[in-house]
Design a protein around this motif. Structure first.
Motif, short mmCIF file in Angstrom:
data_model
loop_
_atom_site.label_atom_id
_atom_site.label_comp_id
_atom_site.label_asym_id
_atom_site.label_seq_id
_atom_site.Cartn_x
_atom_site.Cartn_y
_atom_site.Cartn_z
N GLY A 167 -11.60 1.64 -6.00
CA GLY A 167 -10.65 1.09 -5.05
C GLY A 167 -9.24 1.07 -5.58
O GLY A 167 -9.01 1.18 -6.79
N SER A 168 -8.29 0.96 -4.65
CA SER A 168 -6.87 0.82 -4.98
C SER A 168 -6.35 -0.45 -4.35
O SER A 168 -6.65 -0.74 -3.19
N MET A 169 -5.55 -1.20 -5.11
CA MET A 169 -5.08 -2.49 -4.65
C MET A 169 -3.55 -2.52 -4.62
O MET A 169 -2.88 -1.79 -5.35
N VAL A 170 -3.03 -3.39 -3.75
CA VAL A 170 -1.60 -3.66 -3.71
C VAL A 170 -1.38 -5.12 -4.07
O VAL A 170 -2.23 -5.97 -3.84
N LYS A 194 -4.72 -7.26 -3.21
CA LYS A 194 -5.59 -6.99 -2.08
C LYS A 194 -5.93 -5.51 -2.00
O LYS A 194 -5.13 -4.66 -2.37
N LEU A 195 -7.10 -5.22 -1.47
CA LEU A 195 -7.64 -3.87 -1.47
C LEU A 195 -7.04 -3.03 -0.35
O LEU A 195 -7.14 -3.39 0.83
N ALA A 196 -6.45 -1.88 -0.72
CA ALA A 196 -5.83 -1.00 0.27
C ALA A 196 -6.74 0.18 0.64
O ALA A 196 -6.65 0.70 1.75
N SER A 197 -7.60 0.60 -0.27
CA SER A 197 -8.54 1.69 0.02
C SER A 197 -9.70 1.59 -0.96
O SER A 197 -9.57 1.02 -2.05
N PHE A 198 -10.85 2.14 -0.55
CA PHE A 198 -12.01 2.09 -1.44
C PHE A 198 -13.04 3.13 -1.01
O PHE A 198 -13.02 3.64 0.11
N GLU A 199 -13.95 3.40 -1.92
CA GLU A 199 -15.15 4.17 -1.62
C GLU A 199 -16.24 3.72 -2.56
O GLU A 199 -15.97 3.20 -3.66
N HIS A 256 -6.09 -2.19 7.56
CA HIS A 256 -6.22 -1.30 6.40
C HIS A 256 -6.42 -2.07 5.10
O HIS A 256 -6.79 -1.47 4.08
N ILE A 257 -6.16 -3.37 5.13
CA ILE A 257 -6.28 -4.20 3.93
C ILE A 257 -7.58 -5.00 4.01
O ILE A 257 -7.98 -5.48 5.07
#
Length: 233
Positions: free
Chosen positions: A64-67, A51-56, A86-87
């Motif tokens: 993006g960064s995923m967990v 799941k996506l934790a941050s993006f631009e 946040h997710i």
């Protein structure tokens, strides 16, 4: 709800080593929710998803960064109205367009967690979509889901364009596949594929020739936005 659609020319999504705090802090409640879900639908499987934790997104590049998390935690988060803001649920969608301009969506089968909903083939990103360098192969996931759910070969499509749809906690990376076949031929191929599957993911293929064809169907907002925009004359 306003669904934003943004063209994407490049994807750069990676998996981080961070744990999802929501999952750790609600482990017992998540397990109880999962037990309830599987009592009603024993075909659900608690695999691992991302799941996506941050993006631009800038200049057509989606970063993006995923967990990593359990499917049970994801379903609890979804069913509890997305308590961790946040997710986001980042997933790929294979948008099938027939020779005549119609879209072909799928109605999800009763054994799935989205039974009865109508949207383009797609699914959760999972560790199978992870490359050795840590990058998440979102585009590859879209191609894989297209084949698994419909039997269609993405290599037979004439054009490919990609865009992101922002639908609240959902972000669909949608790739448009324009096939040189009629809608009837595509439906027949999907029906043949389903007949070969022991437990097909799609109950049936749904043809949309104009936006109003989606009226009365159970569609998530992003899917309705796709139909409205891509079928607008």
């Amino acid at each position: 709800m306003l669904i934003e659609l943004v063209p994407v020319r490049q994807l750069a999504v990676r998996l981080t080593g961070a744990a999802w705090r929501f999952e750790a802090e609600n482990a017992e409640k998540i397990d109880a929710h999962w037990q309830k879900l599987t009592a009603g639908n024993p075909h659900l499987w608690n695999g691992r998803v991302m799941k996506l934790a941050s993006f631009e997104i800038d200049g057509g590049v989606f970063r993006g960064s995923m967990v990593e998390a359990s499917y049970a935690a994801f379903l609890a988060w979804r069913d509890w109205n997305y308590p961790d803001p946040h997710i986001r649920n980042l997933f790929g969608s294979a948008v099938i367009r027939a020779r005549g301009g119609e879209l072909v969506f799928g109605k999800m089968a009763g054994h799935t967690s989205t039974a009865g909903q109508v949207y383009p083939p797609g699914g959760n990103l999972d560790p199978d979509d992870l490359r050795e360098d840590g990058e998440v192969d979102v585009a590859g996931s879209i191609v894989r889901e297209l084949g698994e759910e419909t039997g269609l070969d993405a290599g037979e499509a004439l054009t490919h364009s990609t865009f992101a749809l922002f639908d609240g906690p959902r972000i669909s990376i949608s790739r448009l596949f324009e096939f040189p076949y009629s809608a009837a031929d595509i439906v027949a191929r999907i029906d043949e594929h389903n007949a070969r599957e022991e437990r097909p993911e799609l109950e049936e293929a749904i043809v949309l020739a104009k936006p109003s064809d989606a009226d009365g169907l159970t569609m998530p907002p992003f899917a309705r936005a796709l139909a409205d925009r891509l079928l607008a004359k």
